[in-house]
Design a protein around this motif. Structure first.
Motif, PDB file in Angstrom:
ATOM      1  N   UNK A   1       0.731  -1.204   0.165  1.00  0.00           N
ATOM      2  CA  UNK A   1       0.184   0.043  -0.059  1.00  0.00           C
ATOM      3  C   UNK A   1       0.900   1.379  -0.212  1.00  0.00           C
ATOM      4  N   UNK A   2       1.790   1.281   0.806  1.00  0.00           N
ATOM      5  CA  UNK A   2       2.738   2.423   0.875  1.00  0.00           C
ATOM      6  C   UNK A   2       4.213   2.149   0.134  1.00  0.00           C
ATOM      7  N   UNK A   3       4.662   2.816  -0.810  1.00  0.00           N
ATOM      8  CA  UNK A   3       5.648   2.673  -1.670  1.00  0.00           C
ATOM      9  C   UNK A   3       6.964   3.620  -1.343  1.00  0.00           C
ATOM     10  N   UNK A   4       7.865   3.402  -0.350  1.00  0.00           N
ATOM     11  CA  UNK A   4       8.947   4.232   0.071  1.00  0.00           C
ATOM     12  C   UNK A   4      10.232   3.186   0.583  1.00  0.00           C
ATOM     13  N   UNK A   5      11.278   3.848   0.754  1.00  0.00           N
ATOM     14  CA  UNK A   5      12.330   3.357   1.319  1.00  0.00           C
ATOM     15  C   UNK A   5      13.033   4.468   2.490  1.00  0.00           C
ATOM     16  N   UNK A   6      13.041   3.783   3.741  1.00  0.00           N
ATOM     17  CA  UNK A   6      13.503   5.012   4.593  1.00  0.00           C
ATOM     18  C   UNK A   6      14.751   4.991   4.757  1.00  0.00           C
TER      19      UNK A   6
ATOM     20  N   UNK B   1      -6.979   7.689  -0.126  1.00  0.00           N
ATOM     21  CA  UNK B   1      -6.075   8.804  -0.029  1.00  0.00           C
ATOM     22  C   UNK B   1      -4.622   8.148   0.326  1.00  0.00           C
ATOM     23  N   UNK B   2      -4.484   6.866   0.099  1.00  0.00           N
ATOM     24  CA  UNK B   2      -2.997   6.358   0.510  1.00  0.00           C
ATOM     25  C   UNK B   2      -2.058   6.970  -0.771  1.00  0.00           C
ATOM     26  N   UNK B   3      -2.439   7.504  -1.782  1.00  0.00           N
ATOM     27  CA  UNK B   3      -1.659   7.753  -2.948  1.00  0.00           C
ATOM     28  C   UNK B   3      -0.981   9.137  -2.300  1.00  0.00           C
ATOM     29  N   UNK B   4      -1.904   9.891  -1.694  1.00  0.00           N
ATOM     30  CA  UNK B   4      -1.216  11.187  -1.232  1.00  0.00           C
ATOM     31  C   UNK B   4      -0.559  11.158   0.172  1.00  0.00           C
ATOM     32  N   UNK B   5      -0.445   9.841   0.986  1.00  0.00           N
ATOM     33  CA  UNK B   5       0.348   9.821   1.808  1.00  0.00           C
ATOM     34  C   UNK B   5       1.789   9.279   1.338  1.00  0.00           C
ATOM     35  N   UNK B   6       1.833   8.456   0.179  1.00  0.00           N
ATOM     36  CA  UNK B   6       2.998   8.190  -0.639  1.00  0.00           C
ATOM     37  C   UNK B   6       3.703   9.389  -1.067  1.00  0.00           C
ATOM     38  N   UNK B   7       3.102  10.152  -1.621  1.00  0.00           N
ATOM     39  CA  UNK B   7       3.545  11.554  -1.878  1.00  0.00           C
ATOM     40  C   UNK B   7       4.243  12.188  -0.886  1.00  0.00           C
ATOM     41  N   UNK B   8       3.450  12.312   0.361  1.00  0.00           N
ATOM     42  CA  UNK B   8       4.054  13.111   1.510  1.00  0.00           C
ATOM     43  C   UNK B   8       5.410  12.220   2.172  1.00  0.00           C
ATOM     44  N   UNK B   9       5.479  10.991   2.044  1.00  0.00           N
ATOM     45  CA  UNK B   9       6.437  10.295   2.769  1.00  0.00           C
ATOM     46  C   UNK B   9       7.718  10.222   1.926  1.00  0.00           C
TER      47      UNK B   9
ATOM     48  N   UNK C   1     -10.976   2.867   9.275  1.00  0.00           N
ATOM     49  CA  UNK C   1      -9.710   2.281   9.717  1.00  0.00           C
ATOM     50  C   UNK C   1      -8.621   3.399   8.574  1.00  0.00           C
ATOM     51  N   UNK C   2      -9.018   3.234   7.247  1.00  0.00           N
ATOM     52  CA  UNK C   2      -7.945   4.116   6.404  1.00  0.00           C
ATOM     53  C   UNK C   2      -8.083   5.772   6.606  1.00  0.00           C
ATOM     54  N   UNK C   3      -9.275   6.212   6.649  1.00  0.00           N
ATOM     55  CA  UNK C   3      -9.276   7.626   7.303  1.00  0.00           C
ATOM     56  C   UNK C   3      -8.552   7.969   8.547  1.00  0.00           C
ATOM     57  N   UNK C   4      -8.441   7.161   9.521  1.00  0.00           N
ATOM     58  CA  UNK C   4      -7.596   7.407  10.839  1.00  0.00           C
ATOM     59  C   UNK C   4      -6.258   7.178  10.307  1.00  0.00           C
ATOM     60  N   UNK C   5      -5.514   6.357   9.651  1.00  0.00           N
ATOM     61  CA  UNK C   5      -4.570   6.205   9.230  1.00  0.00           C
ATOM     62  C   UNK C   5      -4.068   7.502   8.287  1.00  0.00           C
ATOM     63  N   UNK C   6      -5.104   7.949   7.420  1.00  0.00           N
ATOM     64  CA  UNK C   6      -4.810   9.198   6.629  1.00  0.00           C
ATOM     65  C   UNK C   6      -4.590  10.403   7.450  1.00  0.00           C
TER      66      UNK C   6
END
Length: 577
Positions: A202-207, A275-283, A334-339
């Motif tokens: 769901x989330x695409x990133x590397x810390x 809204x997970x795409x938005x979170x990926x952009x922010x991350x 569930x998802x809105x709280x994560x968002x």
């Protein structure tokens, strides 16, 4: 085959079916969203954003009501209620109805998540498989937990977090032997998703940044803010739902709710869907893309504008989610709280870095940790939040701040609000979940099943001599005084007449109405056992009369309740074994 081996096989199958349902739902939603929005231009106002949510919610409601006979609404609260009060029986239609209605709702821009519909679907699969195999209520509840774990694991690719979620939110309490089926179901759900969709998360990133102890004071502040925002989230969702209910007519809710949601999405496109795409952009730090689809802010890249934009999204997202569900859509919080948590964490670190004070904060870290904090506060599930986000990050780099922020957020929220949003939504529907296993067992005991009817009644106009004749044949020391209309006028105990019962003169002259007295309290046959025990405790009595429609039925004794409770406790241990 042993009973335990049979349950393990069923749990694996349920995990596969739940994972398959999650894949179908995710694929359907992404296809609908891509089909509807792929031709949108970032430089123009995309007015279809106004219509899409109204269309999606309306179609979902119409199909749910007239075709599937299962309208959207709350998902996880209903599962909790079915486990507690309905012998873990979930209607068969829910094994696929929420996949259809939530795909339409979220695909067309409804501002809710897919996790709750998937938990309902997985839980329904588990419940109906258990029913098909003639398993008892406790084992059906375990299979419901397996379905929920398989669904969450398939969505996030986080099998450990999914198991913790099933225990912490769905089952609440579980034995060690029941832990293994949850593990198997979760693994099978994750494998099913992995085989069909690959390792894409769901989330695409590397810390890239490492955790630093110097960030802990900021995590402390973030935890407190997450708790406050969680409280706002819960209260705003409930308040909006109450406003939607007060509209009365469903078509008015659809029209006004869909239209209002459409305008919110038009002005704030990141509210569209999960809204997970938005979170990926922010991350990933791509803040410029955040305003790209907004007709009013896309031409600006002012940091203060981004701060204000994100702040408004935090305020509006809970309202948008509640409107989506209240208008007739299908989804969950569930998802809105994560968002909201992700937006909050990014906003916190972004604003701090703008000030250029002390040390710079890693945006990705604070985004992820705040997701954990708000989820812990809203759902009252700190352990689930910790392991879910830890697995999403691909390691335990953030384990310390995840634990710290979730604990602070949970403590802050529960200081002002004892129950999770799920339990509060049930209370708003007039449904009450037991606070503990003791209360759950008590609530399972029906007063009508423990009524003792062998107490001999006597009329108030009878004489003491008549009562003495009853004493000779009765095995009890309490005598209800009942008139010709079966109404309870009072009671007499053996102690009340012990000193005078052998006096011939008083046997002939004293009437029962002169000797009777009121009972310490009265039970109603419709009363729940928790209320009955409170009356026993308050009155100090060991026996209380039961009334139905103002007519005397019998007595209930504490000893009978304790004996029934003990039998149910032993039966429960046997069922779990």
């Amino acid at each position: 085959m042993s009973n335990q081996a049979f349950i393990l096989i069923l749990s694996g199958l349920i995990g596969i079916f739940s994972g398959l349902a999650a894949v179908i739902l995710k694929t359907a939603v992404h296809f609908i969203q891509h089909f509807l929005t792929e031709d949108f231009y970032t430089e123009y106002a995309n007015f279809m954003y106004i219509l899409y949510p109204l269309i999606g919610i309306s179609v979902a409601y119409l199909i749910g009501k007239y075709v599937l006979k299962d309208v959207g609404g709350h998902g996880i609260p209903d599962v909790l209620f079915n486990i507690s009060k309905n012998s873990a029986l979930i209607p068969r239609i829910k094994t696929y109805s929420r996949v259809i209605t939530s795909a339409l709702t979220v695909g067309f821009g409804g501002s809710v998540g897919l996790e709750a519909p998937m938990v309902v679907t997985g839980s329904a699969i588990g419940s109906n498989v258990g029913l098909l195999m003639h398993l008892n209520a406790k084992k059906r509840a375990l299979l419901i937990g397996c379905g929920a774990a398989g669904a969450i694991s398939a969505i996030f690719g986080a099998p450990i977090g999914a198991v913790i979620f099933a225990i912490e939110v769905i089952l609440l309490e579980i034995s060690t032997s029941s832990f293994i089926p949850l593990l198997i179901a979760s693994v099978m759900g994750s494998l099913t998703s992995m085989i069909l969709m690959g390792r894409e998360s769901v989330f695409k990133f590397d810390l890239v940044d490492s955790f630093s102890a110097s960030h802990m004071p900021y995590y402390l502040l973030l935890g407190i803010i997450c708790g406050v925002v969680s409280l706002y989230f819960s209260r705003m969702v409930r308040k909006t739902e109450h406003i939607m209910e007060d509209m009365g007519d469903q078509w008015m809710r659809l029209l006004y709710g869909g239209a209002f949601l459409g305008f919110m999405v038009f002005f704030f496109p990141p509210i569209y869907g999960e809204g997970y795409d938005t979170l990926n952009l922010l991350i990933e730090g791509q803040t410029g893309e955040l305003l790209a689809k907004s007709p009013f802010f896309s031409a600006f890249e002012n940091p203060l504008l981004i701060v204000g934009f994100l702040g408004l999204i935090i305020l509006f997202k809970p309202i948008a989610s509640a409107i989506t569900i209240g208008a007739g859509g299908s989804g969950g919080i569930f998802a809105p709280s994560l968002y909201v948590g992700g937006i909050l964490g990014f906003l916190f670190a972004y604003s701090k870095n703008m000030v250029d004070f002390h040390i710079s904060l890693p945006l990705a870290h604070f985004t992820l940790v705040a997701m954990c904090g708000v989820m812990a506060g809203v759902q009252h599930s700190p352990l689930s939040a910790i392991f879910l986000i830890a697995e999403i990050t691909g390691g335990y780099e953030l384990f310390v701040p995840l634990m710290f922020v979730s604990a602070i957020s949970y403590t802050t929220t529960t200081y002002f609000q004892k129950d999770s949003l799920y339990k509060l939504q049930l209370k708003d529907q007039g449904k009450q979940l037991p606070e503990s296993k003791d209360q759950e067992l008590l609530d399972a005991i029906n007063i009508s099943h423990v009524i003792e009817r062998d107490l001999l009644p006597i009329h108030p106009d009878s004489k003491l001599g008549d009562l003495v004749q009853l004493v000779k044949v009765s095995k009890r020391n309490i005598f209800p005084v009942v008139d010709e209309e079966k109404q309870l006028r009072g009671i007499i105990t053996l102690d009340d007449i012990r000193e005078i019962m052998f006096d011939p003169e008083k046997q002939n002259n004293l009437l029962v109405r002169q000797l009777m007295h009121s009972p310490p309290d009265v039970l109603l046959v419709t009363e729940n056992m928790q209320s009955a025990m409170e009356k026993f405790e308050k009155s100090g009595a060991w026996n209380l009369p039961v009334i139905e429609n103002e007519r005397y039925i019998g007595f209930v004794s504490k000893s009978r309740i304790f004996n029934t409770y003990r039998k149910r406790l032993l039966r429960q241990k046997h069922d779990l074994g």
